[in-house]
Design a protein around this motif. Structure first.
Motif, PDB file in Angstrom:
ATOM      1  N   MET A   1     -39.838  25.069 -18.194  1.00 46.55           N
ATOM      2  CA  MET A   1     -38.834  24.124 -18.226  1.00 46.55           C
ATOM      3  C   MET A   1     -39.075  22.864 -17.612  1.00 46.55           C
ATOM      4  O   MET A   1     -39.790  22.992 -16.352  1.00 46.55           O
ATOM      5  CB  MET A   1     -37.437  24.584 -17.590  1.00 46.55           C
ATOM      6  CG  MET A   1     -36.107  23.878 -17.921  1.00 46.55           C
ATOM      7  SD  MET A   1     -34.874  24.456 -17.388  1.00 46.55           S
ATOM      8  CE  MET A   1     -35.178  24.400 -15.309  1.00 46.55           C
ATOM      9  N   THR A   2     -38.816  21.739 -17.949  1.00 43.82           N
ATOM     10  CA  THR A   2     -38.915  20.680 -17.483  1.00 43.82           C
ATOM     11  C   THR A   2     -37.976  20.501 -15.956  1.00 43.82           C
ATOM     12  O   THR A   2     -36.946  21.088 -16.008  1.00 43.82           O
ATOM     13  CB  THR A   2     -38.646  19.207 -18.351  1.00 43.82           C
ATOM     14  OG1 THR A   2     -37.027  19.489 -18.780  1.00 43.82           O
ATOM     15  CG2 THR A   2     -39.569  19.313 -19.483  1.00 43.82           C
ATOM     16  N   GLU A   3     -38.439  19.400 -15.490  1.00 42.57           N
ATOM     17  CA  GLU A   3     -37.598  19.179 -14.111  1.00 42.57           C
ATOM     18  C   GLU A   3     -36.322  18.514 -14.326  1.00 42.57           C
ATOM     19  O   GLU A   3     -36.173  17.557 -14.928  1.00 42.57           O
ATOM     20  CB  GLU A   3     -38.338  18.295 -12.967  1.00 42.57           C
ATOM     21  CG  GLU A   3     -37.745  18.087 -11.798  1.00 42.57           C
ATOM     22  CD  GLU A   3     -37.480  19.382 -10.939  1.00 42.57           C
ATOM     23  OE1 GLU A   3     -38.357  20.258 -11.020  1.00 42.57           O
ATOM     24  OE2 GLU A   3     -36.387  19.556 -10.561  1.00 42.57           O
ATOM     25  N   GLU A  16     -25.067  17.936 -20.038  1.00 43.43           N
ATOM     26  CA  GLU A  16     -26.441  18.170 -20.538  1.00 43.43           C
ATOM     27  C   GLU A  16     -27.371  19.011 -19.582  1.00 43.43           C
ATOM     28  O   GLU A  16     -27.972  20.044 -19.835  1.00 43.43           O
ATOM     29  CB  GLU A  16     -27.238  17.200 -21.270  1.00 43.43           C
ATOM     30  CG  GLU A  16     -28.376  17.565 -21.822  1.00 43.43           C
ATOM     31  CD  GLU A  16     -29.282  16.589 -22.376  1.00 43.43           C
ATOM     32  OE1 GLU A  16     -29.008  15.322 -21.971  1.00 43.43           O
ATOM     33  OE2 GLU A  16     -30.022  16.608 -23.102  1.00 43.43           O
ATOM     34  N   VAL A  17     -27.326  18.564 -18.454  1.00 40.50           N
ATOM     35  CA  VAL A  17     -28.044  19.059 -17.196  1.00 40.50           C
ATOM     36  C   VAL A  17     -27.723  20.315 -16.817  1.00 40.50           C
ATOM     37  O   VAL A  17     -28.178  21.491 -16.796  1.00 40.50           O
ATOM     38  CB  VAL A  17     -27.963  18.228 -16.000  1.00 40.50           C
ATOM     39  CG1 VAL A  17     -28.476  18.787 -14.910  1.00 40.50           C
ATOM     40  CG2 VAL A  17     -28.809  16.740 -16.142  1.00 40.50           C
ATOM     41  N   TRP A  18     -26.388  20.793 -16.780  1.00 42.72           N
ATOM     42  CA  TRP A  18     -25.779  21.975 -16.424  1.00 42.72           C
ATOM     43  C   TRP A  18     -26.033  23.052 -17.481  1.00 42.72           C
ATOM     44  O   TRP A  18     -26.358  24.118 -17.521  1.00 42.72           O
ATOM     45  CB  TRP A  18     -24.244  21.964 -16.192  1.00 42.72           C
ATOM     46  CG  TRP A  18     -24.143  21.288 -14.710  1.00 42.72           C
ATOM     47  CD1 TRP A  18     -23.755  20.103 -14.568  1.00 42.72           C
ATOM     48  CD2 TRP A  18     -24.099  21.981 -13.477  1.00 42.72           C
ATOM     49  NE1 TRP A  18     -23.578  19.986 -12.953  1.00 42.72           N
ATOM     50  CE2 TRP A  18     -23.725  21.170 -12.506  1.00 42.72           C
ATOM     51  CE3 TRP A  18     -24.269  23.357 -13.195  1.00 42.72           C
ATOM     52  CZ2 TRP A  18     -23.676  21.643 -11.173  1.00 42.72           C
ATOM     53  CZ3 TRP A  18     -24.305  23.830 -11.841  1.00 42.72           C
ATOM     54  CH2 TRP A  18     -23.960  22.850 -10.834  1.00 42.72           C
ATOM     55  N   LEU A  19     -25.919  22.421 -18.965  1.00 40.35           N
ATOM     56  CA  LEU A  19     -26.012  23.245 -20.028  1.00 40.35           C
ATOM     57  C   LEU A  19     -27.436  23.729 -20.239  1.00 40.35           C
ATOM     58  O   LEU A  19     -27.731  24.791 -20.342  1.00 40.35           O
ATOM     59  CB  LEU A  19     -25.446  22.770 -21.295  1.00 40.35           C
ATOM     60  CG  LEU A  19     -25.733  23.490 -22.589  1.00 40.35           C
ATOM     61  CD1 LEU A  19     -24.840  24.699 -22.487  1.00 40.35           C
ATOM     62  CD2 LEU A  19     -25.045  22.927 -23.691  1.00 40.35           C
ATOM     63  N   ASP A  20     -28.285  22.620 -19.878  1.00 42.69           N
ATOM     64  CA  ASP A  20     -29.619  22.957 -19.888  1.00 42.69           C
ATOM     65  C   ASP A  20     -30.251  24.129 -19.217  1.00 42.69           C
ATOM     66  O   ASP A  20     -30.856  25.017 -19.234  1.00 42.69           O
ATOM     67  CB  ASP A  20     -30.781  21.821 -19.778  1.00 42.69           C
ATOM     68  CG  ASP A  20     -30.780  20.901 -21.364  1.00 42.69           C
ATOM     69  OD1 ASP A  20     -30.249  21.180 -22.106  1.00 42.69           O
ATOM     70  OD2 ASP A  20     -31.209  19.837 -21.078  1.00 42.69           O
ATOM     71  N   LEU A  39     -27.042  28.065 -10.212  1.00 42.05           N
ATOM     72  CA  LEU A  39     -27.249  26.894 -10.887  1.00 42.05           C
ATOM     73  C   LEU A  39     -27.241  25.501 -10.238  1.00 42.05           C
ATOM     74  O   LEU A  39     -28.472  24.824 -10.205  1.00 42.05           O
ATOM     75  CB  LEU A  39     -26.529  26.678 -12.169  1.00 42.05           C
ATOM     76  CG  LEU A  39     -26.597  27.709 -13.233  1.00 42.05           C
ATOM     77  CD1 LEU A  39     -25.715  27.725 -14.333  1.00 42.05           C
ATOM     78  CD2 LEU A  39     -28.240  27.915 -13.972  1.00 42.05           C
ATOM     79  N   ALA A  40     -26.213  25.561  -9.349  1.00 39.14           N
ATOM     80  CA  ALA A  40     -26.322  24.446  -8.273  1.00 39.14           C
ATOM     81  C   ALA A  40     -27.490  24.224  -7.603  1.00 39.14           C
ATOM     82  O   ALA A  40     -27.907  23.037  -7.381  1.00 39.14           O
ATOM     83  CB  ALA A  40     -24.926  24.385  -7.765  1.00 39.14           C
ATOM     84  N   THR A  41     -27.779  25.194  -6.955  1.00 39.87           N
ATOM     85  CA  THR A  41     -28.962  25.153  -5.895  1.00 39.87           C
ATOM     86  C   THR A  41     -30.171  24.970  -6.876  1.00 39.87           C
ATOM     87  O   THR A  41     -30.899  24.159  -6.269  1.00 39.87           O
ATOM     88  CB  THR A  41     -28.947  26.755  -5.292  1.00 39.87           C
ATOM     89  OG1 THR A  41     -27.855  27.054  -4.703  1.00 39.87           O
ATOM     90  CG2 THR A  41     -30.282  26.663  -4.525  1.00 39.87           C
ATOM     91  N   ARG A  42     -30.378  25.248  -8.116  1.00 39.35           N
ATOM     92  CA  ARG A  42     -31.721  25.002  -8.924  1.00 39.35           C
ATOM     93  C   ARG A  42     -31.772  23.772  -9.086  1.00 39.35           C
ATOM     94  O   ARG A  42     -32.693  22.932  -9.088  1.00 39.35           O
ATOM     95  CB  ARG A  42     -31.599  26.000  -9.959  1.00 39.35           C
ATOM     96  CG  ARG A  42     -32.567  26.024 -10.858  1.00 39.35           C
ATOM     97  CD  ARG A  42     -32.429  26.864 -12.285  1.00 39.35           C
ATOM     98  NE  ARG A  42     -33.734  26.788 -12.932  1.00 39.35           N
ATOM     99  CZ  ARG A  42     -33.864  27.677 -14.106  1.00 39.35           C
ATOM    100  NH1 ARG A  42     -32.980  28.306 -14.437  1.00 39.35           N
ATOM    101  NH2 ARG A  42     -34.897  27.498 -14.840  1.00 39.35           N
ATOM    102  N   LEU A  43     -30.231  23.046  -9.402  1.00 34.54           N
ATOM    103  CA  LEU A  43     -30.269  21.680  -9.885  1.00 34.54           C
ATOM    104  C   LEU A  43     -30.278  20.522  -8.705  1.00 34.54           C
ATOM    105  O   LEU A  43     -30.308  19.424  -8.821  1.00 34.54           O
ATOM    106  CB  LEU A  43     -29.097  21.514 -10.857  1.00 34.54           C
ATOM    107  CG  LEU A  43     -29.328  22.193 -12.278  1.00 34.54           C
ATOM    108  CD1 LEU A  43     -27.947  22.008 -12.840  1.00 34.54           C
ATOM    109  CD2 LEU A  43     -30.310  21.553 -12.864  1.00 34.54           C
TER     110      LEU A  43
END
Length: 207
Positions: A1-3, A16-20, A39-43
């Motif tokens: 996956m892209t950063e 879009e960021v959360w959905l991706d 997901l929050a941690t990942r982002l």
């Protein structure tokens, strides 16, 4: 996956960021991986920023399904309606959707089908998607003069073959897949693709 942090706008990110991120977690690790805090941690975003875009996790899961319908069912339907002078060319358009460089996301389709075993609501959406896809392929054959019964069987042959590829997680090189394309066209349509049709198909897929 892209950063994904490259796509983050401000401190909240974007829908879009959360959905991706949710879709990638779902495809790679399953439904249980789609949770807000991981997901929050990942982002590298705050948990509360999620709620600017989705009211709850259920809404996020529904967005994944809507994205799956738009991406996979939508791309298949568009392919069946694309301009083509012969049924062989029409089937080549459809085959192209499922290749590695095509718009149909096979991993997402497989993941949603697995989810359907856990949820009657998701199973109903999968059944509806399958019906819509088969109808689109049927109409493609009917447009080229096939009888309703033959169009139905040929549509099922095309579609169920592809779903078999996905469900069995068949691994082929692009060269192996493309080598079979002329015979697939003959099997699916009863007609051979011309050399010019095959050349245009290969050019689109850079082979």
């Amino acid at each position: 996956m892209t950063e994904k942090t490259e796509k983050t706008g401000g401190w909240r990110g974007s829908r879009e960021v959360w959905l991706d991120a949710a879709r990638e977690a779902f495809v790679t690790s399953g439904l249980d991986a789609v949770k807000i805090q991981p997901l929050a941690t990942r982002l590298n975003l705050s948990r509360t920023s999620f709620y600017w875009f989705f009211p709850d996790r259920a809404a996020l899961l529904d967005a994944i399904l809507a994205d799956w319908e738009a991406t996979n069912t939508g791309s298949l339907e568009r392919a069946t309606q694309s301009y083509s002078e012969t049924i062989a060319e029409a089937v080549l358009n459809l085959i192209g959707v499922f290749l590695d460089d095509g718009p149909f996301e096979t991993r997402l389709d497989l993941a949603v089908r697995g989810w359907a075993h856990q949820s009657d609501d998701v199973a109903a959406r999968v059944h509806a998607a399958d019906a819509a896809r088969l109808s689109a392929i049927h109409d493609m054959f009917a447009r080229f003069g096939y009888s309703p019964g033959e169009a139905d069987v040929r549509a099922r042959t095309v579609y169920l073959t592809q779903i078999g590829y996905i469900s069995m997680q068949v691994r082929e090189t692009m060269a192996e897949r493309l080598a079979r394309v002329p015979d697939y066209v003959m099997t699916f349509t009863g007609q051979a693709a011309t050399e010019s049709e095959l050349a245009r198909f290969r050019a689109r897929h850079k082979t």
